[in-house]
Design an enzyme around this catalytic site. Structure first.
Site, PDB file in Angstrom:
ATOM      1  N   ASP A   1       0.859  -1.177   0.000  1.00  0.00           N
ATOM      2  CA  ASP A   1       0.000   0.000   0.000  1.00  0.00           C
ATOM      3  C   ASP A   1       0.901   1.234   0.000  1.00  0.00           C
ATOM      4  O   ASP A   1       2.093   1.159   0.311  1.00  0.00           O
ATOM      5  CB  ASP A   1      -0.895  -0.049   1.247  1.00  0.00           C
ATOM      6  CG  ASP A   1      -1.748   1.186   1.421  1.00  0.00           C
ATOM      7  OD1 ASP A   1      -2.283   1.689   0.415  1.00  0.00           O
ATOM      8  OD2 ASP A   1      -1.862   1.652   2.567  1.00  0.00           O
TER       9      ASP A   1
ATOM     10  N   ASP B   1      -2.289  -0.548   5.708  1.00  0.00           N
ATOM     11  CA  ASP B   1      -2.747   0.000   6.990  1.00  0.00           C
ATOM     12  C   ASP B   1      -4.239   0.251   7.064  1.00  0.00           C
ATOM     13  O   ASP B   1      -4.801   0.376   8.155  1.00  0.00           O
ATOM     14  CB  ASP B   1      -2.035   1.335   7.252  1.00  0.00           C
ATOM     15  CG  ASP B   1      -2.578   2.455   6.379  1.00  0.00           C
ATOM     16  OD1 ASP B   1      -3.109   3.453   6.905  1.00  0.00           O
ATOM     17  OD2 ASP B   1      -2.495   2.340   5.134  1.00  0.00           O
TER      18      ASP B   1
ATOM     19  N   ASP C   1      -0.191   5.161   0.907  1.00  0.00           N
ATOM     20  CA  ASP C   1      -0.452   6.089   2.014  1.00  0.00           C
ATOM     21  C   ASP C   1      -0.612   5.321   3.323  1.00  0.00           C
ATOM     22  O   ASP C   1      -1.375   4.357   3.411  1.00  0.00           O
ATOM     23  CB  ASP C   1      -1.726   6.898   1.737  1.00  0.00           C
ATOM     24  CG  ASP C   1      -1.566   7.812   0.539  1.00  0.00           C
ATOM     25  OD1 ASP C   1      -0.939   8.866   0.668  1.00  0.00           O
ATOM     26  OD2 ASP C   1      -2.052   7.436  -0.550  1.00  0.00           O
TER      27      ASP C   1
END
Length: 241
Positions: free
Chosen positions: A17, A195, A19
């Site tokens: 991922d 996240d 960000d």
């Protein structure tokens, strides 16, 4: 959860991922910047993995390329509605922006009356941001639900300080599985690091495939392993201080 194992260049395919995983969050998403040392390390890892390193993000692939320039990794953008199956390859788009024209129109009144909300138009997805207006979270979610009422071809996803809508049938897990079907990823075990709530689909897919699933942060997750924050991700990847 346990600390994740080291990446095995001979067996693994790495999915990251962007960000909250490779870069921290900022008030203006257009102003994020990845550390040059981290970008250089990603290039080294991609070479060691024979190209089997992909960035999986809600952002457009064009934006990821801009942040990571001059590198162009394999990627899934807009939660998989855009795909590039190999480094430097052609970007495939699975839907067009016209599918969201009615939703854009329905959101316009809410946006006009609440200037602290910000709409990010990705073409194949619309993202309503309330990072600087946490008190408007319920309003943002309600507005998006109303904007897609009666549309069974669209799906709403809630993330960190955002609510997003895009065509149904696609998520990061579906994107991961699709990328894993072809070289240079085929035959390897997926390692996924993310996240956000939207990363849970890919974490589940990686784990079910016998791979490595790594959650960044402290939120509940289906992942088997955990890293505390972006700095911990960089250390695990071997980014020099």
């Amino acid at each position: 959860m346990m600390e994740p194992p080291a990446i095995d260049p001979g067996r693994h395919a790495l999915f990251l991922d962007f960000d909250g995983t490779l870069v921290g969050f900022v008030d203006d998403p257009a102003k994020v910047a990845i550390r040059p040392a981290a970008r250089d390390r990603l290039e080294e890892l991609a070479e060691a993995l024979s190209g089997a390193l992909a960035i999986v993000s809600g952002r457009r692939i064009a934006d990821l390329d801009r942040f990571l320039a001059p590198l162009e990794f394999a990627a899934a953008g807009v939660h998989g509605l855009e795909r590039r199956g190999a480094p430097g390859g052609k970007i495939e788009r699975l839907a067009g922006p016209e599918l969201l024209d009615d939703t854009r129109e329905r959101l316009s009144e809410t946006l006009a009356g609440n200037p602290r909300l910000r709409l990010e138009d990705k073409g194949t997805a619309l993202v309503l941001h309330y990072r600087n207006a946490a008190d408007l979270e319920d309003m943002a979610r309600r507005a998006m639900d109303q904007a897609v009422a009666g549309r069974h071809d669209l799906v709403v996803m809630n993330g960190d300080n955002i609510v997003e809508v895009h065509p149904a049938g696609m998520d990061k897990g579906v994107a991961l599985a699709a990328i894993m079907e072809a070289p240079p990823f085929a035959g390897r075990l997926p390692v996924y690091v993310g996240d956000d709530t939207t990363d849970e689909y890919a974490l589940k897919t990686a784990r079910e495939a016998g791979g490595v699933s790594i959650k960044v942060g402290s939120k509940d997750s289906v992942a088997e392993y955990r890293l505390k924050d972006v700095a911990a991700v960089h250390r695990w990847l071997g980014v020099p201080d």
